[in-house]
Design an enzyme around this catalytic site. Structure first.
Site, PDB file in Angstrom:
ATOM      1  N   ASP A 176       2.883   2.252   2.465  1.00 19.54           N
ATOM      2  CA  ASP A 176       3.235   2.879   3.727  1.00 19.54           C
ATOM      3  C   ASP A 176       3.562   1.859   4.811  1.00 19.54           C
ATOM      4  O   ASP A 176       3.020   0.766   4.849  1.00 19.54           O
ATOM      5  CB  ASP A 176       2.181   3.886   4.214  1.00 19.54           C
ATOM      6  CG  ASP A 176       0.781   3.327   4.209  1.00 19.54           C
ATOM      7  OD1 ASP A 176       0.647   2.103   4.263  1.00 19.54           O
ATOM      8  OD2 ASP A 176      -0.163   4.133   4.173  1.00 19.54           O
TER       9      ASP A 176
ATOM     10  N   CYS B  49      -3.382   7.283   6.867  1.00 19.26           N
ATOM     11  CA  CYS B  49      -2.053   7.604   7.431  1.00 19.26           C
ATOM     12  C   CYS B  49      -2.153   7.784   8.949  1.00 19.26           C
ATOM     13  O   CYS B  49      -1.271   7.369   9.687  1.00 19.26           O
ATOM     14  CB  CYS B  49      -1.490   8.882   6.810  1.00 19.26           C
ATOM     15  SG  CYS B  49      -1.170   8.754   5.054  1.00 19.26           S
TER      16      CYS B  49
ATOM     17  N   CYS C 255       0.833  -1.205   0.000  1.00 18.37           N
ATOM     18  CA  CYS C 255       0.000   0.000   0.000  1.00 18.37           C
ATOM     19  C   CYS C 255       0.863   1.248   0.000  1.00 18.37           C
ATOM     20  O   CYS C 255       0.359   2.359  -0.007  1.00 18.37           O
ATOM     21  CB  CYS C 255      -0.902   0.063   1.220  1.00 18.37           C
ATOM     22  SG  CYS C 255      -1.954  -1.349   1.389  1.00 18.37           S
TER      23      CYS C 255
ATOM     24  N   CYS D 168       4.019   8.491   2.113  1.00 17.26           N
ATOM     25  CA  CYS D 168       3.859   9.792   1.496  1.00 17.26           C
ATOM     26  C   CYS D 168       4.024  10.906   2.536  1.00 17.26           C
ATOM     27  O   CYS D 168       4.258  10.656   3.707  1.00 17.26           O
ATOM     28  CB  CYS D 168       2.487   9.876   0.858  1.00 17.26           C
ATOM     29  SG  CYS D 168       1.179   9.553   2.017  1.00 17.26           S
TER      30      CYS D 168
END
Lengths: 332, 400
Positions: A37, A106, A35, A62
């Site tokens: 992350d 996130c 994904c 990101c």
């Protein structure tokens, strides 16, 4: 281009607490490189006081993943484990002044890394059933996997229920056809598994969406009218609340018996319920223990991204009503 | 700070000469080309001359083979949908795993809604097409083959001239999405068997919202839009005259600069690529290094994620793009990177630099100066990074 807040940019361009914490005695590793992350959270915990004395992170991801990780470390340093465990992903997002809905995961990653690190410290197993699906409702950041889970566990069979339970489709409504598709598909599978009857199953296109929209608007207007008719002016709509406000100073704390306290709490919660109901949710008092008020959120509040706002709102209201620094703990 | 624009495969600056050519067609020569008066006549003349400029750029035999559309996406959609209607007894599509979404999402839709069989031909790790799989997929059921001329992310060029010949042998139509190739490499359609070709104006210094579908004379064709006789009944709707004139001018300029594109731009690209590979450890070029557009360079930087690099580059005034998941809003990295089987650890860190004739040596120096520090900074934050040359430390996230 993502619409990042200045705080997100600040924490991405100059992340605080980035790197390896050599003296770490608790480490949480979560994420999935597929994904894009992954987060390694390293904590130094004082065994005497169970206070987090230092926290560092390494993140593959990101800009908002790095900012969320850094924000998390800033939030938890100096907190005890019990305090830290109460932090939700919404708290991380709020600390950053909000995240785009596509990037809410996130903050979830930060939340999970913390849970994993504390579990590691305590020698517990931490397994998350976290499964991310395609983002469906962009207004509230609800993904397909969560919608399907909620449909299954609550045996939902109408579009209105799906919106009430998950909040998905409660904003701009551009996702309603996708919601219909998920609902029809999940219901069909549930029929095959013998969980619901054929005639209960939803079929795509059977909802008069315009009427639904009108109804939700009317419900809101009615709720507003009720609100202005109520004696005490209450602000409970999530957006007006400031969840991070510190407790009011306990300057003139009245001496109260437990019974009096419970009665006040009960009354305050009764005053709040109509507003939650107007948004398809509800809240019931389960128990009061010391300064902890246990409540059960139901209906649309379950799994709602705004639930932590609601909890903060309820707490604010209870604090106002009782003049005591109460904590609100959601139970299921 | 002067901006360094290295994202020309996403879109290009409209050339000032193109803008000047367009301007009179808004306020003075504003007529409808279909009108029976002087206003109409001068406009239809301008459209004809734009058609001839595009004919020259792509080496078409006739100017009427040029059909103006709203852009690459419309051209691609028209080609596929036309073939499915116009090719009796044939209802299969052949395409590749690395096409633009304008094709892949349409094919996906046709598969789900109409039960059309779509053969998706895979590519190898260098983005080269599996020719054997392509040959095997061709059959008397094939209505149309649609294979891009050059890939937008890696710049890899497919041998479309040969692929079109194979399609002809099977009696199928051959379409190519050439939005990245037109203007960058010489194209001579009259010497090929390609039936249809898509062009997008904004990829070659013309404005957005204008494109072309080349339709070879004698090709079975059904128009997508109904409601007008324009473009010889092949694309209904009043002609977008200013944009058509702009695209004509842009085609003229592209033809005039074809040598520059393949010499100076190529040299800049090569210097950028070599410079980055020398300065930054653990990175590699994706795509086919031997068959590639002269302006495109895609480099995958291991153990970091693309969006972070884009944000930091943007702060230095440098614009390029990434195939990372987080820069696109989906959770998967670019389908092109996945199709080439680039490992996840690198696919998320792929950056695309796409140059143009506007770029300078100074632009390349700016990137060579800025990017190594950015990569170093992000790698210091990455749990997967353990220093140049070494294998990454064991790192097993809970739900990886």
């Amino acid at each position: 281009m993502w619409d990042y807040t200045d705080k997100v940019k600040e924490y991405f361009f100059d992340p605080k607490n980035a790197g390896v914490l050599e003296e770490a005695n608790a480490v949480g590793e979560v994420g999935a490189i597929a994904c894009g992350d992954a987060l390694k959270l390293m904590l130094s915990i004082d065994p005497e006081t169970e206070t987090i004395t230092a926290a560092k992170f390494q993140t593959f991801g990101c800009g908002s993943a790095i900012a969320s990780s850094s924000a998390l470390t800033e939030i938890i340093i100096g907190k005890t484990l019990d305090e830290a465990l109460k932090i939700t992903n919404q708290d991380i997002a709020d600390f950053l002044g909000g995240l785009p809905p596509e990037k809410m995961h996130c903050s979830v990653m930060g939340y999970e890394a913390l849970q994993a690190a504390v579990a590691h410290y305590r020698g517990e197993e931490w397994a998350d059933d976290h499964e991310e699906g395609a983002l469906v409702c962009k207004c509230f950041g609800i993904d397909a996997a969560m919608i399907e889970r909620t449909i299954r566990s609550n045996e939902l069979t109408t579009l209105e229920q799906v919106t009430n339970y998950t909040k998905a489709g409660g904003g701009c409504m551009t996702c309603f056809e996708t919601l219909e598709e998920i609902l029809a598909k999940t219901n069909a599978a549930m029929v095959d598994e013998g969980l619901i009857a054929v005639k209960e199953a939803y079929s795509s296109g059977s909802t008069d969406v315009l009427a639904l929209k009108k109804k939700s608007r009317e419900d809101k207007i009615r709720a507003r009218e009720r609100a202005s008719a109520a004696s005490a002016p209450i602000q409970i709509s999530g957006l007006q609340l400031k969840p991070d406000e510190p407790d009011p100073a306990p300057a003139k704390r009245p001496v109260m018996t437990t019974l009096q306290k419970v009665k006040l709490v009960e009354k305050a919660i009764e005053n709040i319920r109509p507003f939650l109901k107007a948004d398809g949710g509800d809240c019931e008092l389960v128990d009061v223990d010391g300064d902890a008020v246990y409540v059960k959120l139901s209906g649309a509040c379950v799994g709602c991204q705004m639930a932590s706002h609601t909890i903060s709102g309820v707490r604010q209201k209870l604090v106002d009503a009782t003049g005591m620094p109460l904590r609100v703990v959601p139970v299921s | 700070m002067k901006h360094v624009y290295l994202d020309n495969n996403a879109t290009t600056r409209v050339d000032p000469q193109v803008v000047s050519a367009m301007l009179p067609f808004f306020t003075e020569q504003f007529g409808n080309a279909s009108s029976m008066h002087a206003f109409g006549a001068e406009v239809s003349g301008a459209i004809k001359s734009a058609r001839k400029s595009i004919q020259a750029l792509i080496g078409a035999e006739h100017d009427y083979e040029i059909v103006f559309t709203s852009g690459g996406t419309e051209s691609d959609n028209t080609a596929i949908l036309s073939a499915l209607e116009a090719m009796p007894g044939r209802d299969e599509i052949i395409t590749t795993a690395v096409e633009h979404p304008a094709l892949l999402q349409l094919c996906d839709y046709l598969e789900k809604s109409r039960g059309i069989h779509v053969h998706v031909i895979p590519v190898d790790t260098h983005g080269r097409l599996d020719i054997a799989a392509y040959k095997a997929a061709l059959s008397p059921k094939t209505a149309i083959v649609s294979i891009m001329w050059a890939n937008n992310e890696t710049g890899t060029i497919f041998p479309v001239v040969e692929l079109a010949e194979l399609a002809k042998e099977a009696g199928a139509l051959f379409h190519t999405d050439a939005v990245q190739a037109v203007g960058k490499i010489p194209i001579d359609l009259k010497s090929t068997q390609i039936d249809m070709l898509s062009i997008s104006g904004h990829k070659l210094n013309a404005p957005k919202g204008i494109g072309v579908l080349y339709v070879r004379r004698g090709t079975r064709f059904r128009s997508l839009l109904k409601g007008g006789h324009q473009e010889r009944g092949r694309r209904a709707g009043t002609e977008n005259t200013p944009a058509i004139v702009g695209l004509g001018k842009a085609a003229e300029l592209a033809l005039a600069h074809m040598d520059v594109e393949n010499t100076r731009v190529r040299e800049l690209r090569d210097r950028l690529e070599k410079g980055l590979l020398q300065r930054i450890p653990n990175c590699f070029v994706t795509g086919d290094p031997y068959s590639r557009l002269p302006n495109t360079c895609n480099i995958a930087f291991e153990f970091i994620e693309g969006e972070g690099m884009l944000l930091l580059l943007n702060r230095e005034g440098i614009a390029c793009s990434s195939g990372s998941a987080c820069a696109s809003g989906s959770l998967e990295p670019s389908h092109v990177m996945r199709a080439m089987n680039i490992p996840y650890t690198a696919a998320h860190g792929a950056l695309r630099f796409s140059l143009s004739r506007d770029n300078t040596d100074e632009d390349v120096d700016r990137v060579l100066d800025a990017l190594p520090k950015i990569v170093e900074k992000l790698r210091a934050l990455s749990p997967f990074w353990a220093g140049a040359g070494e294998a990454p430390k064991t790192f097993n996230p809970v739900y990886a």
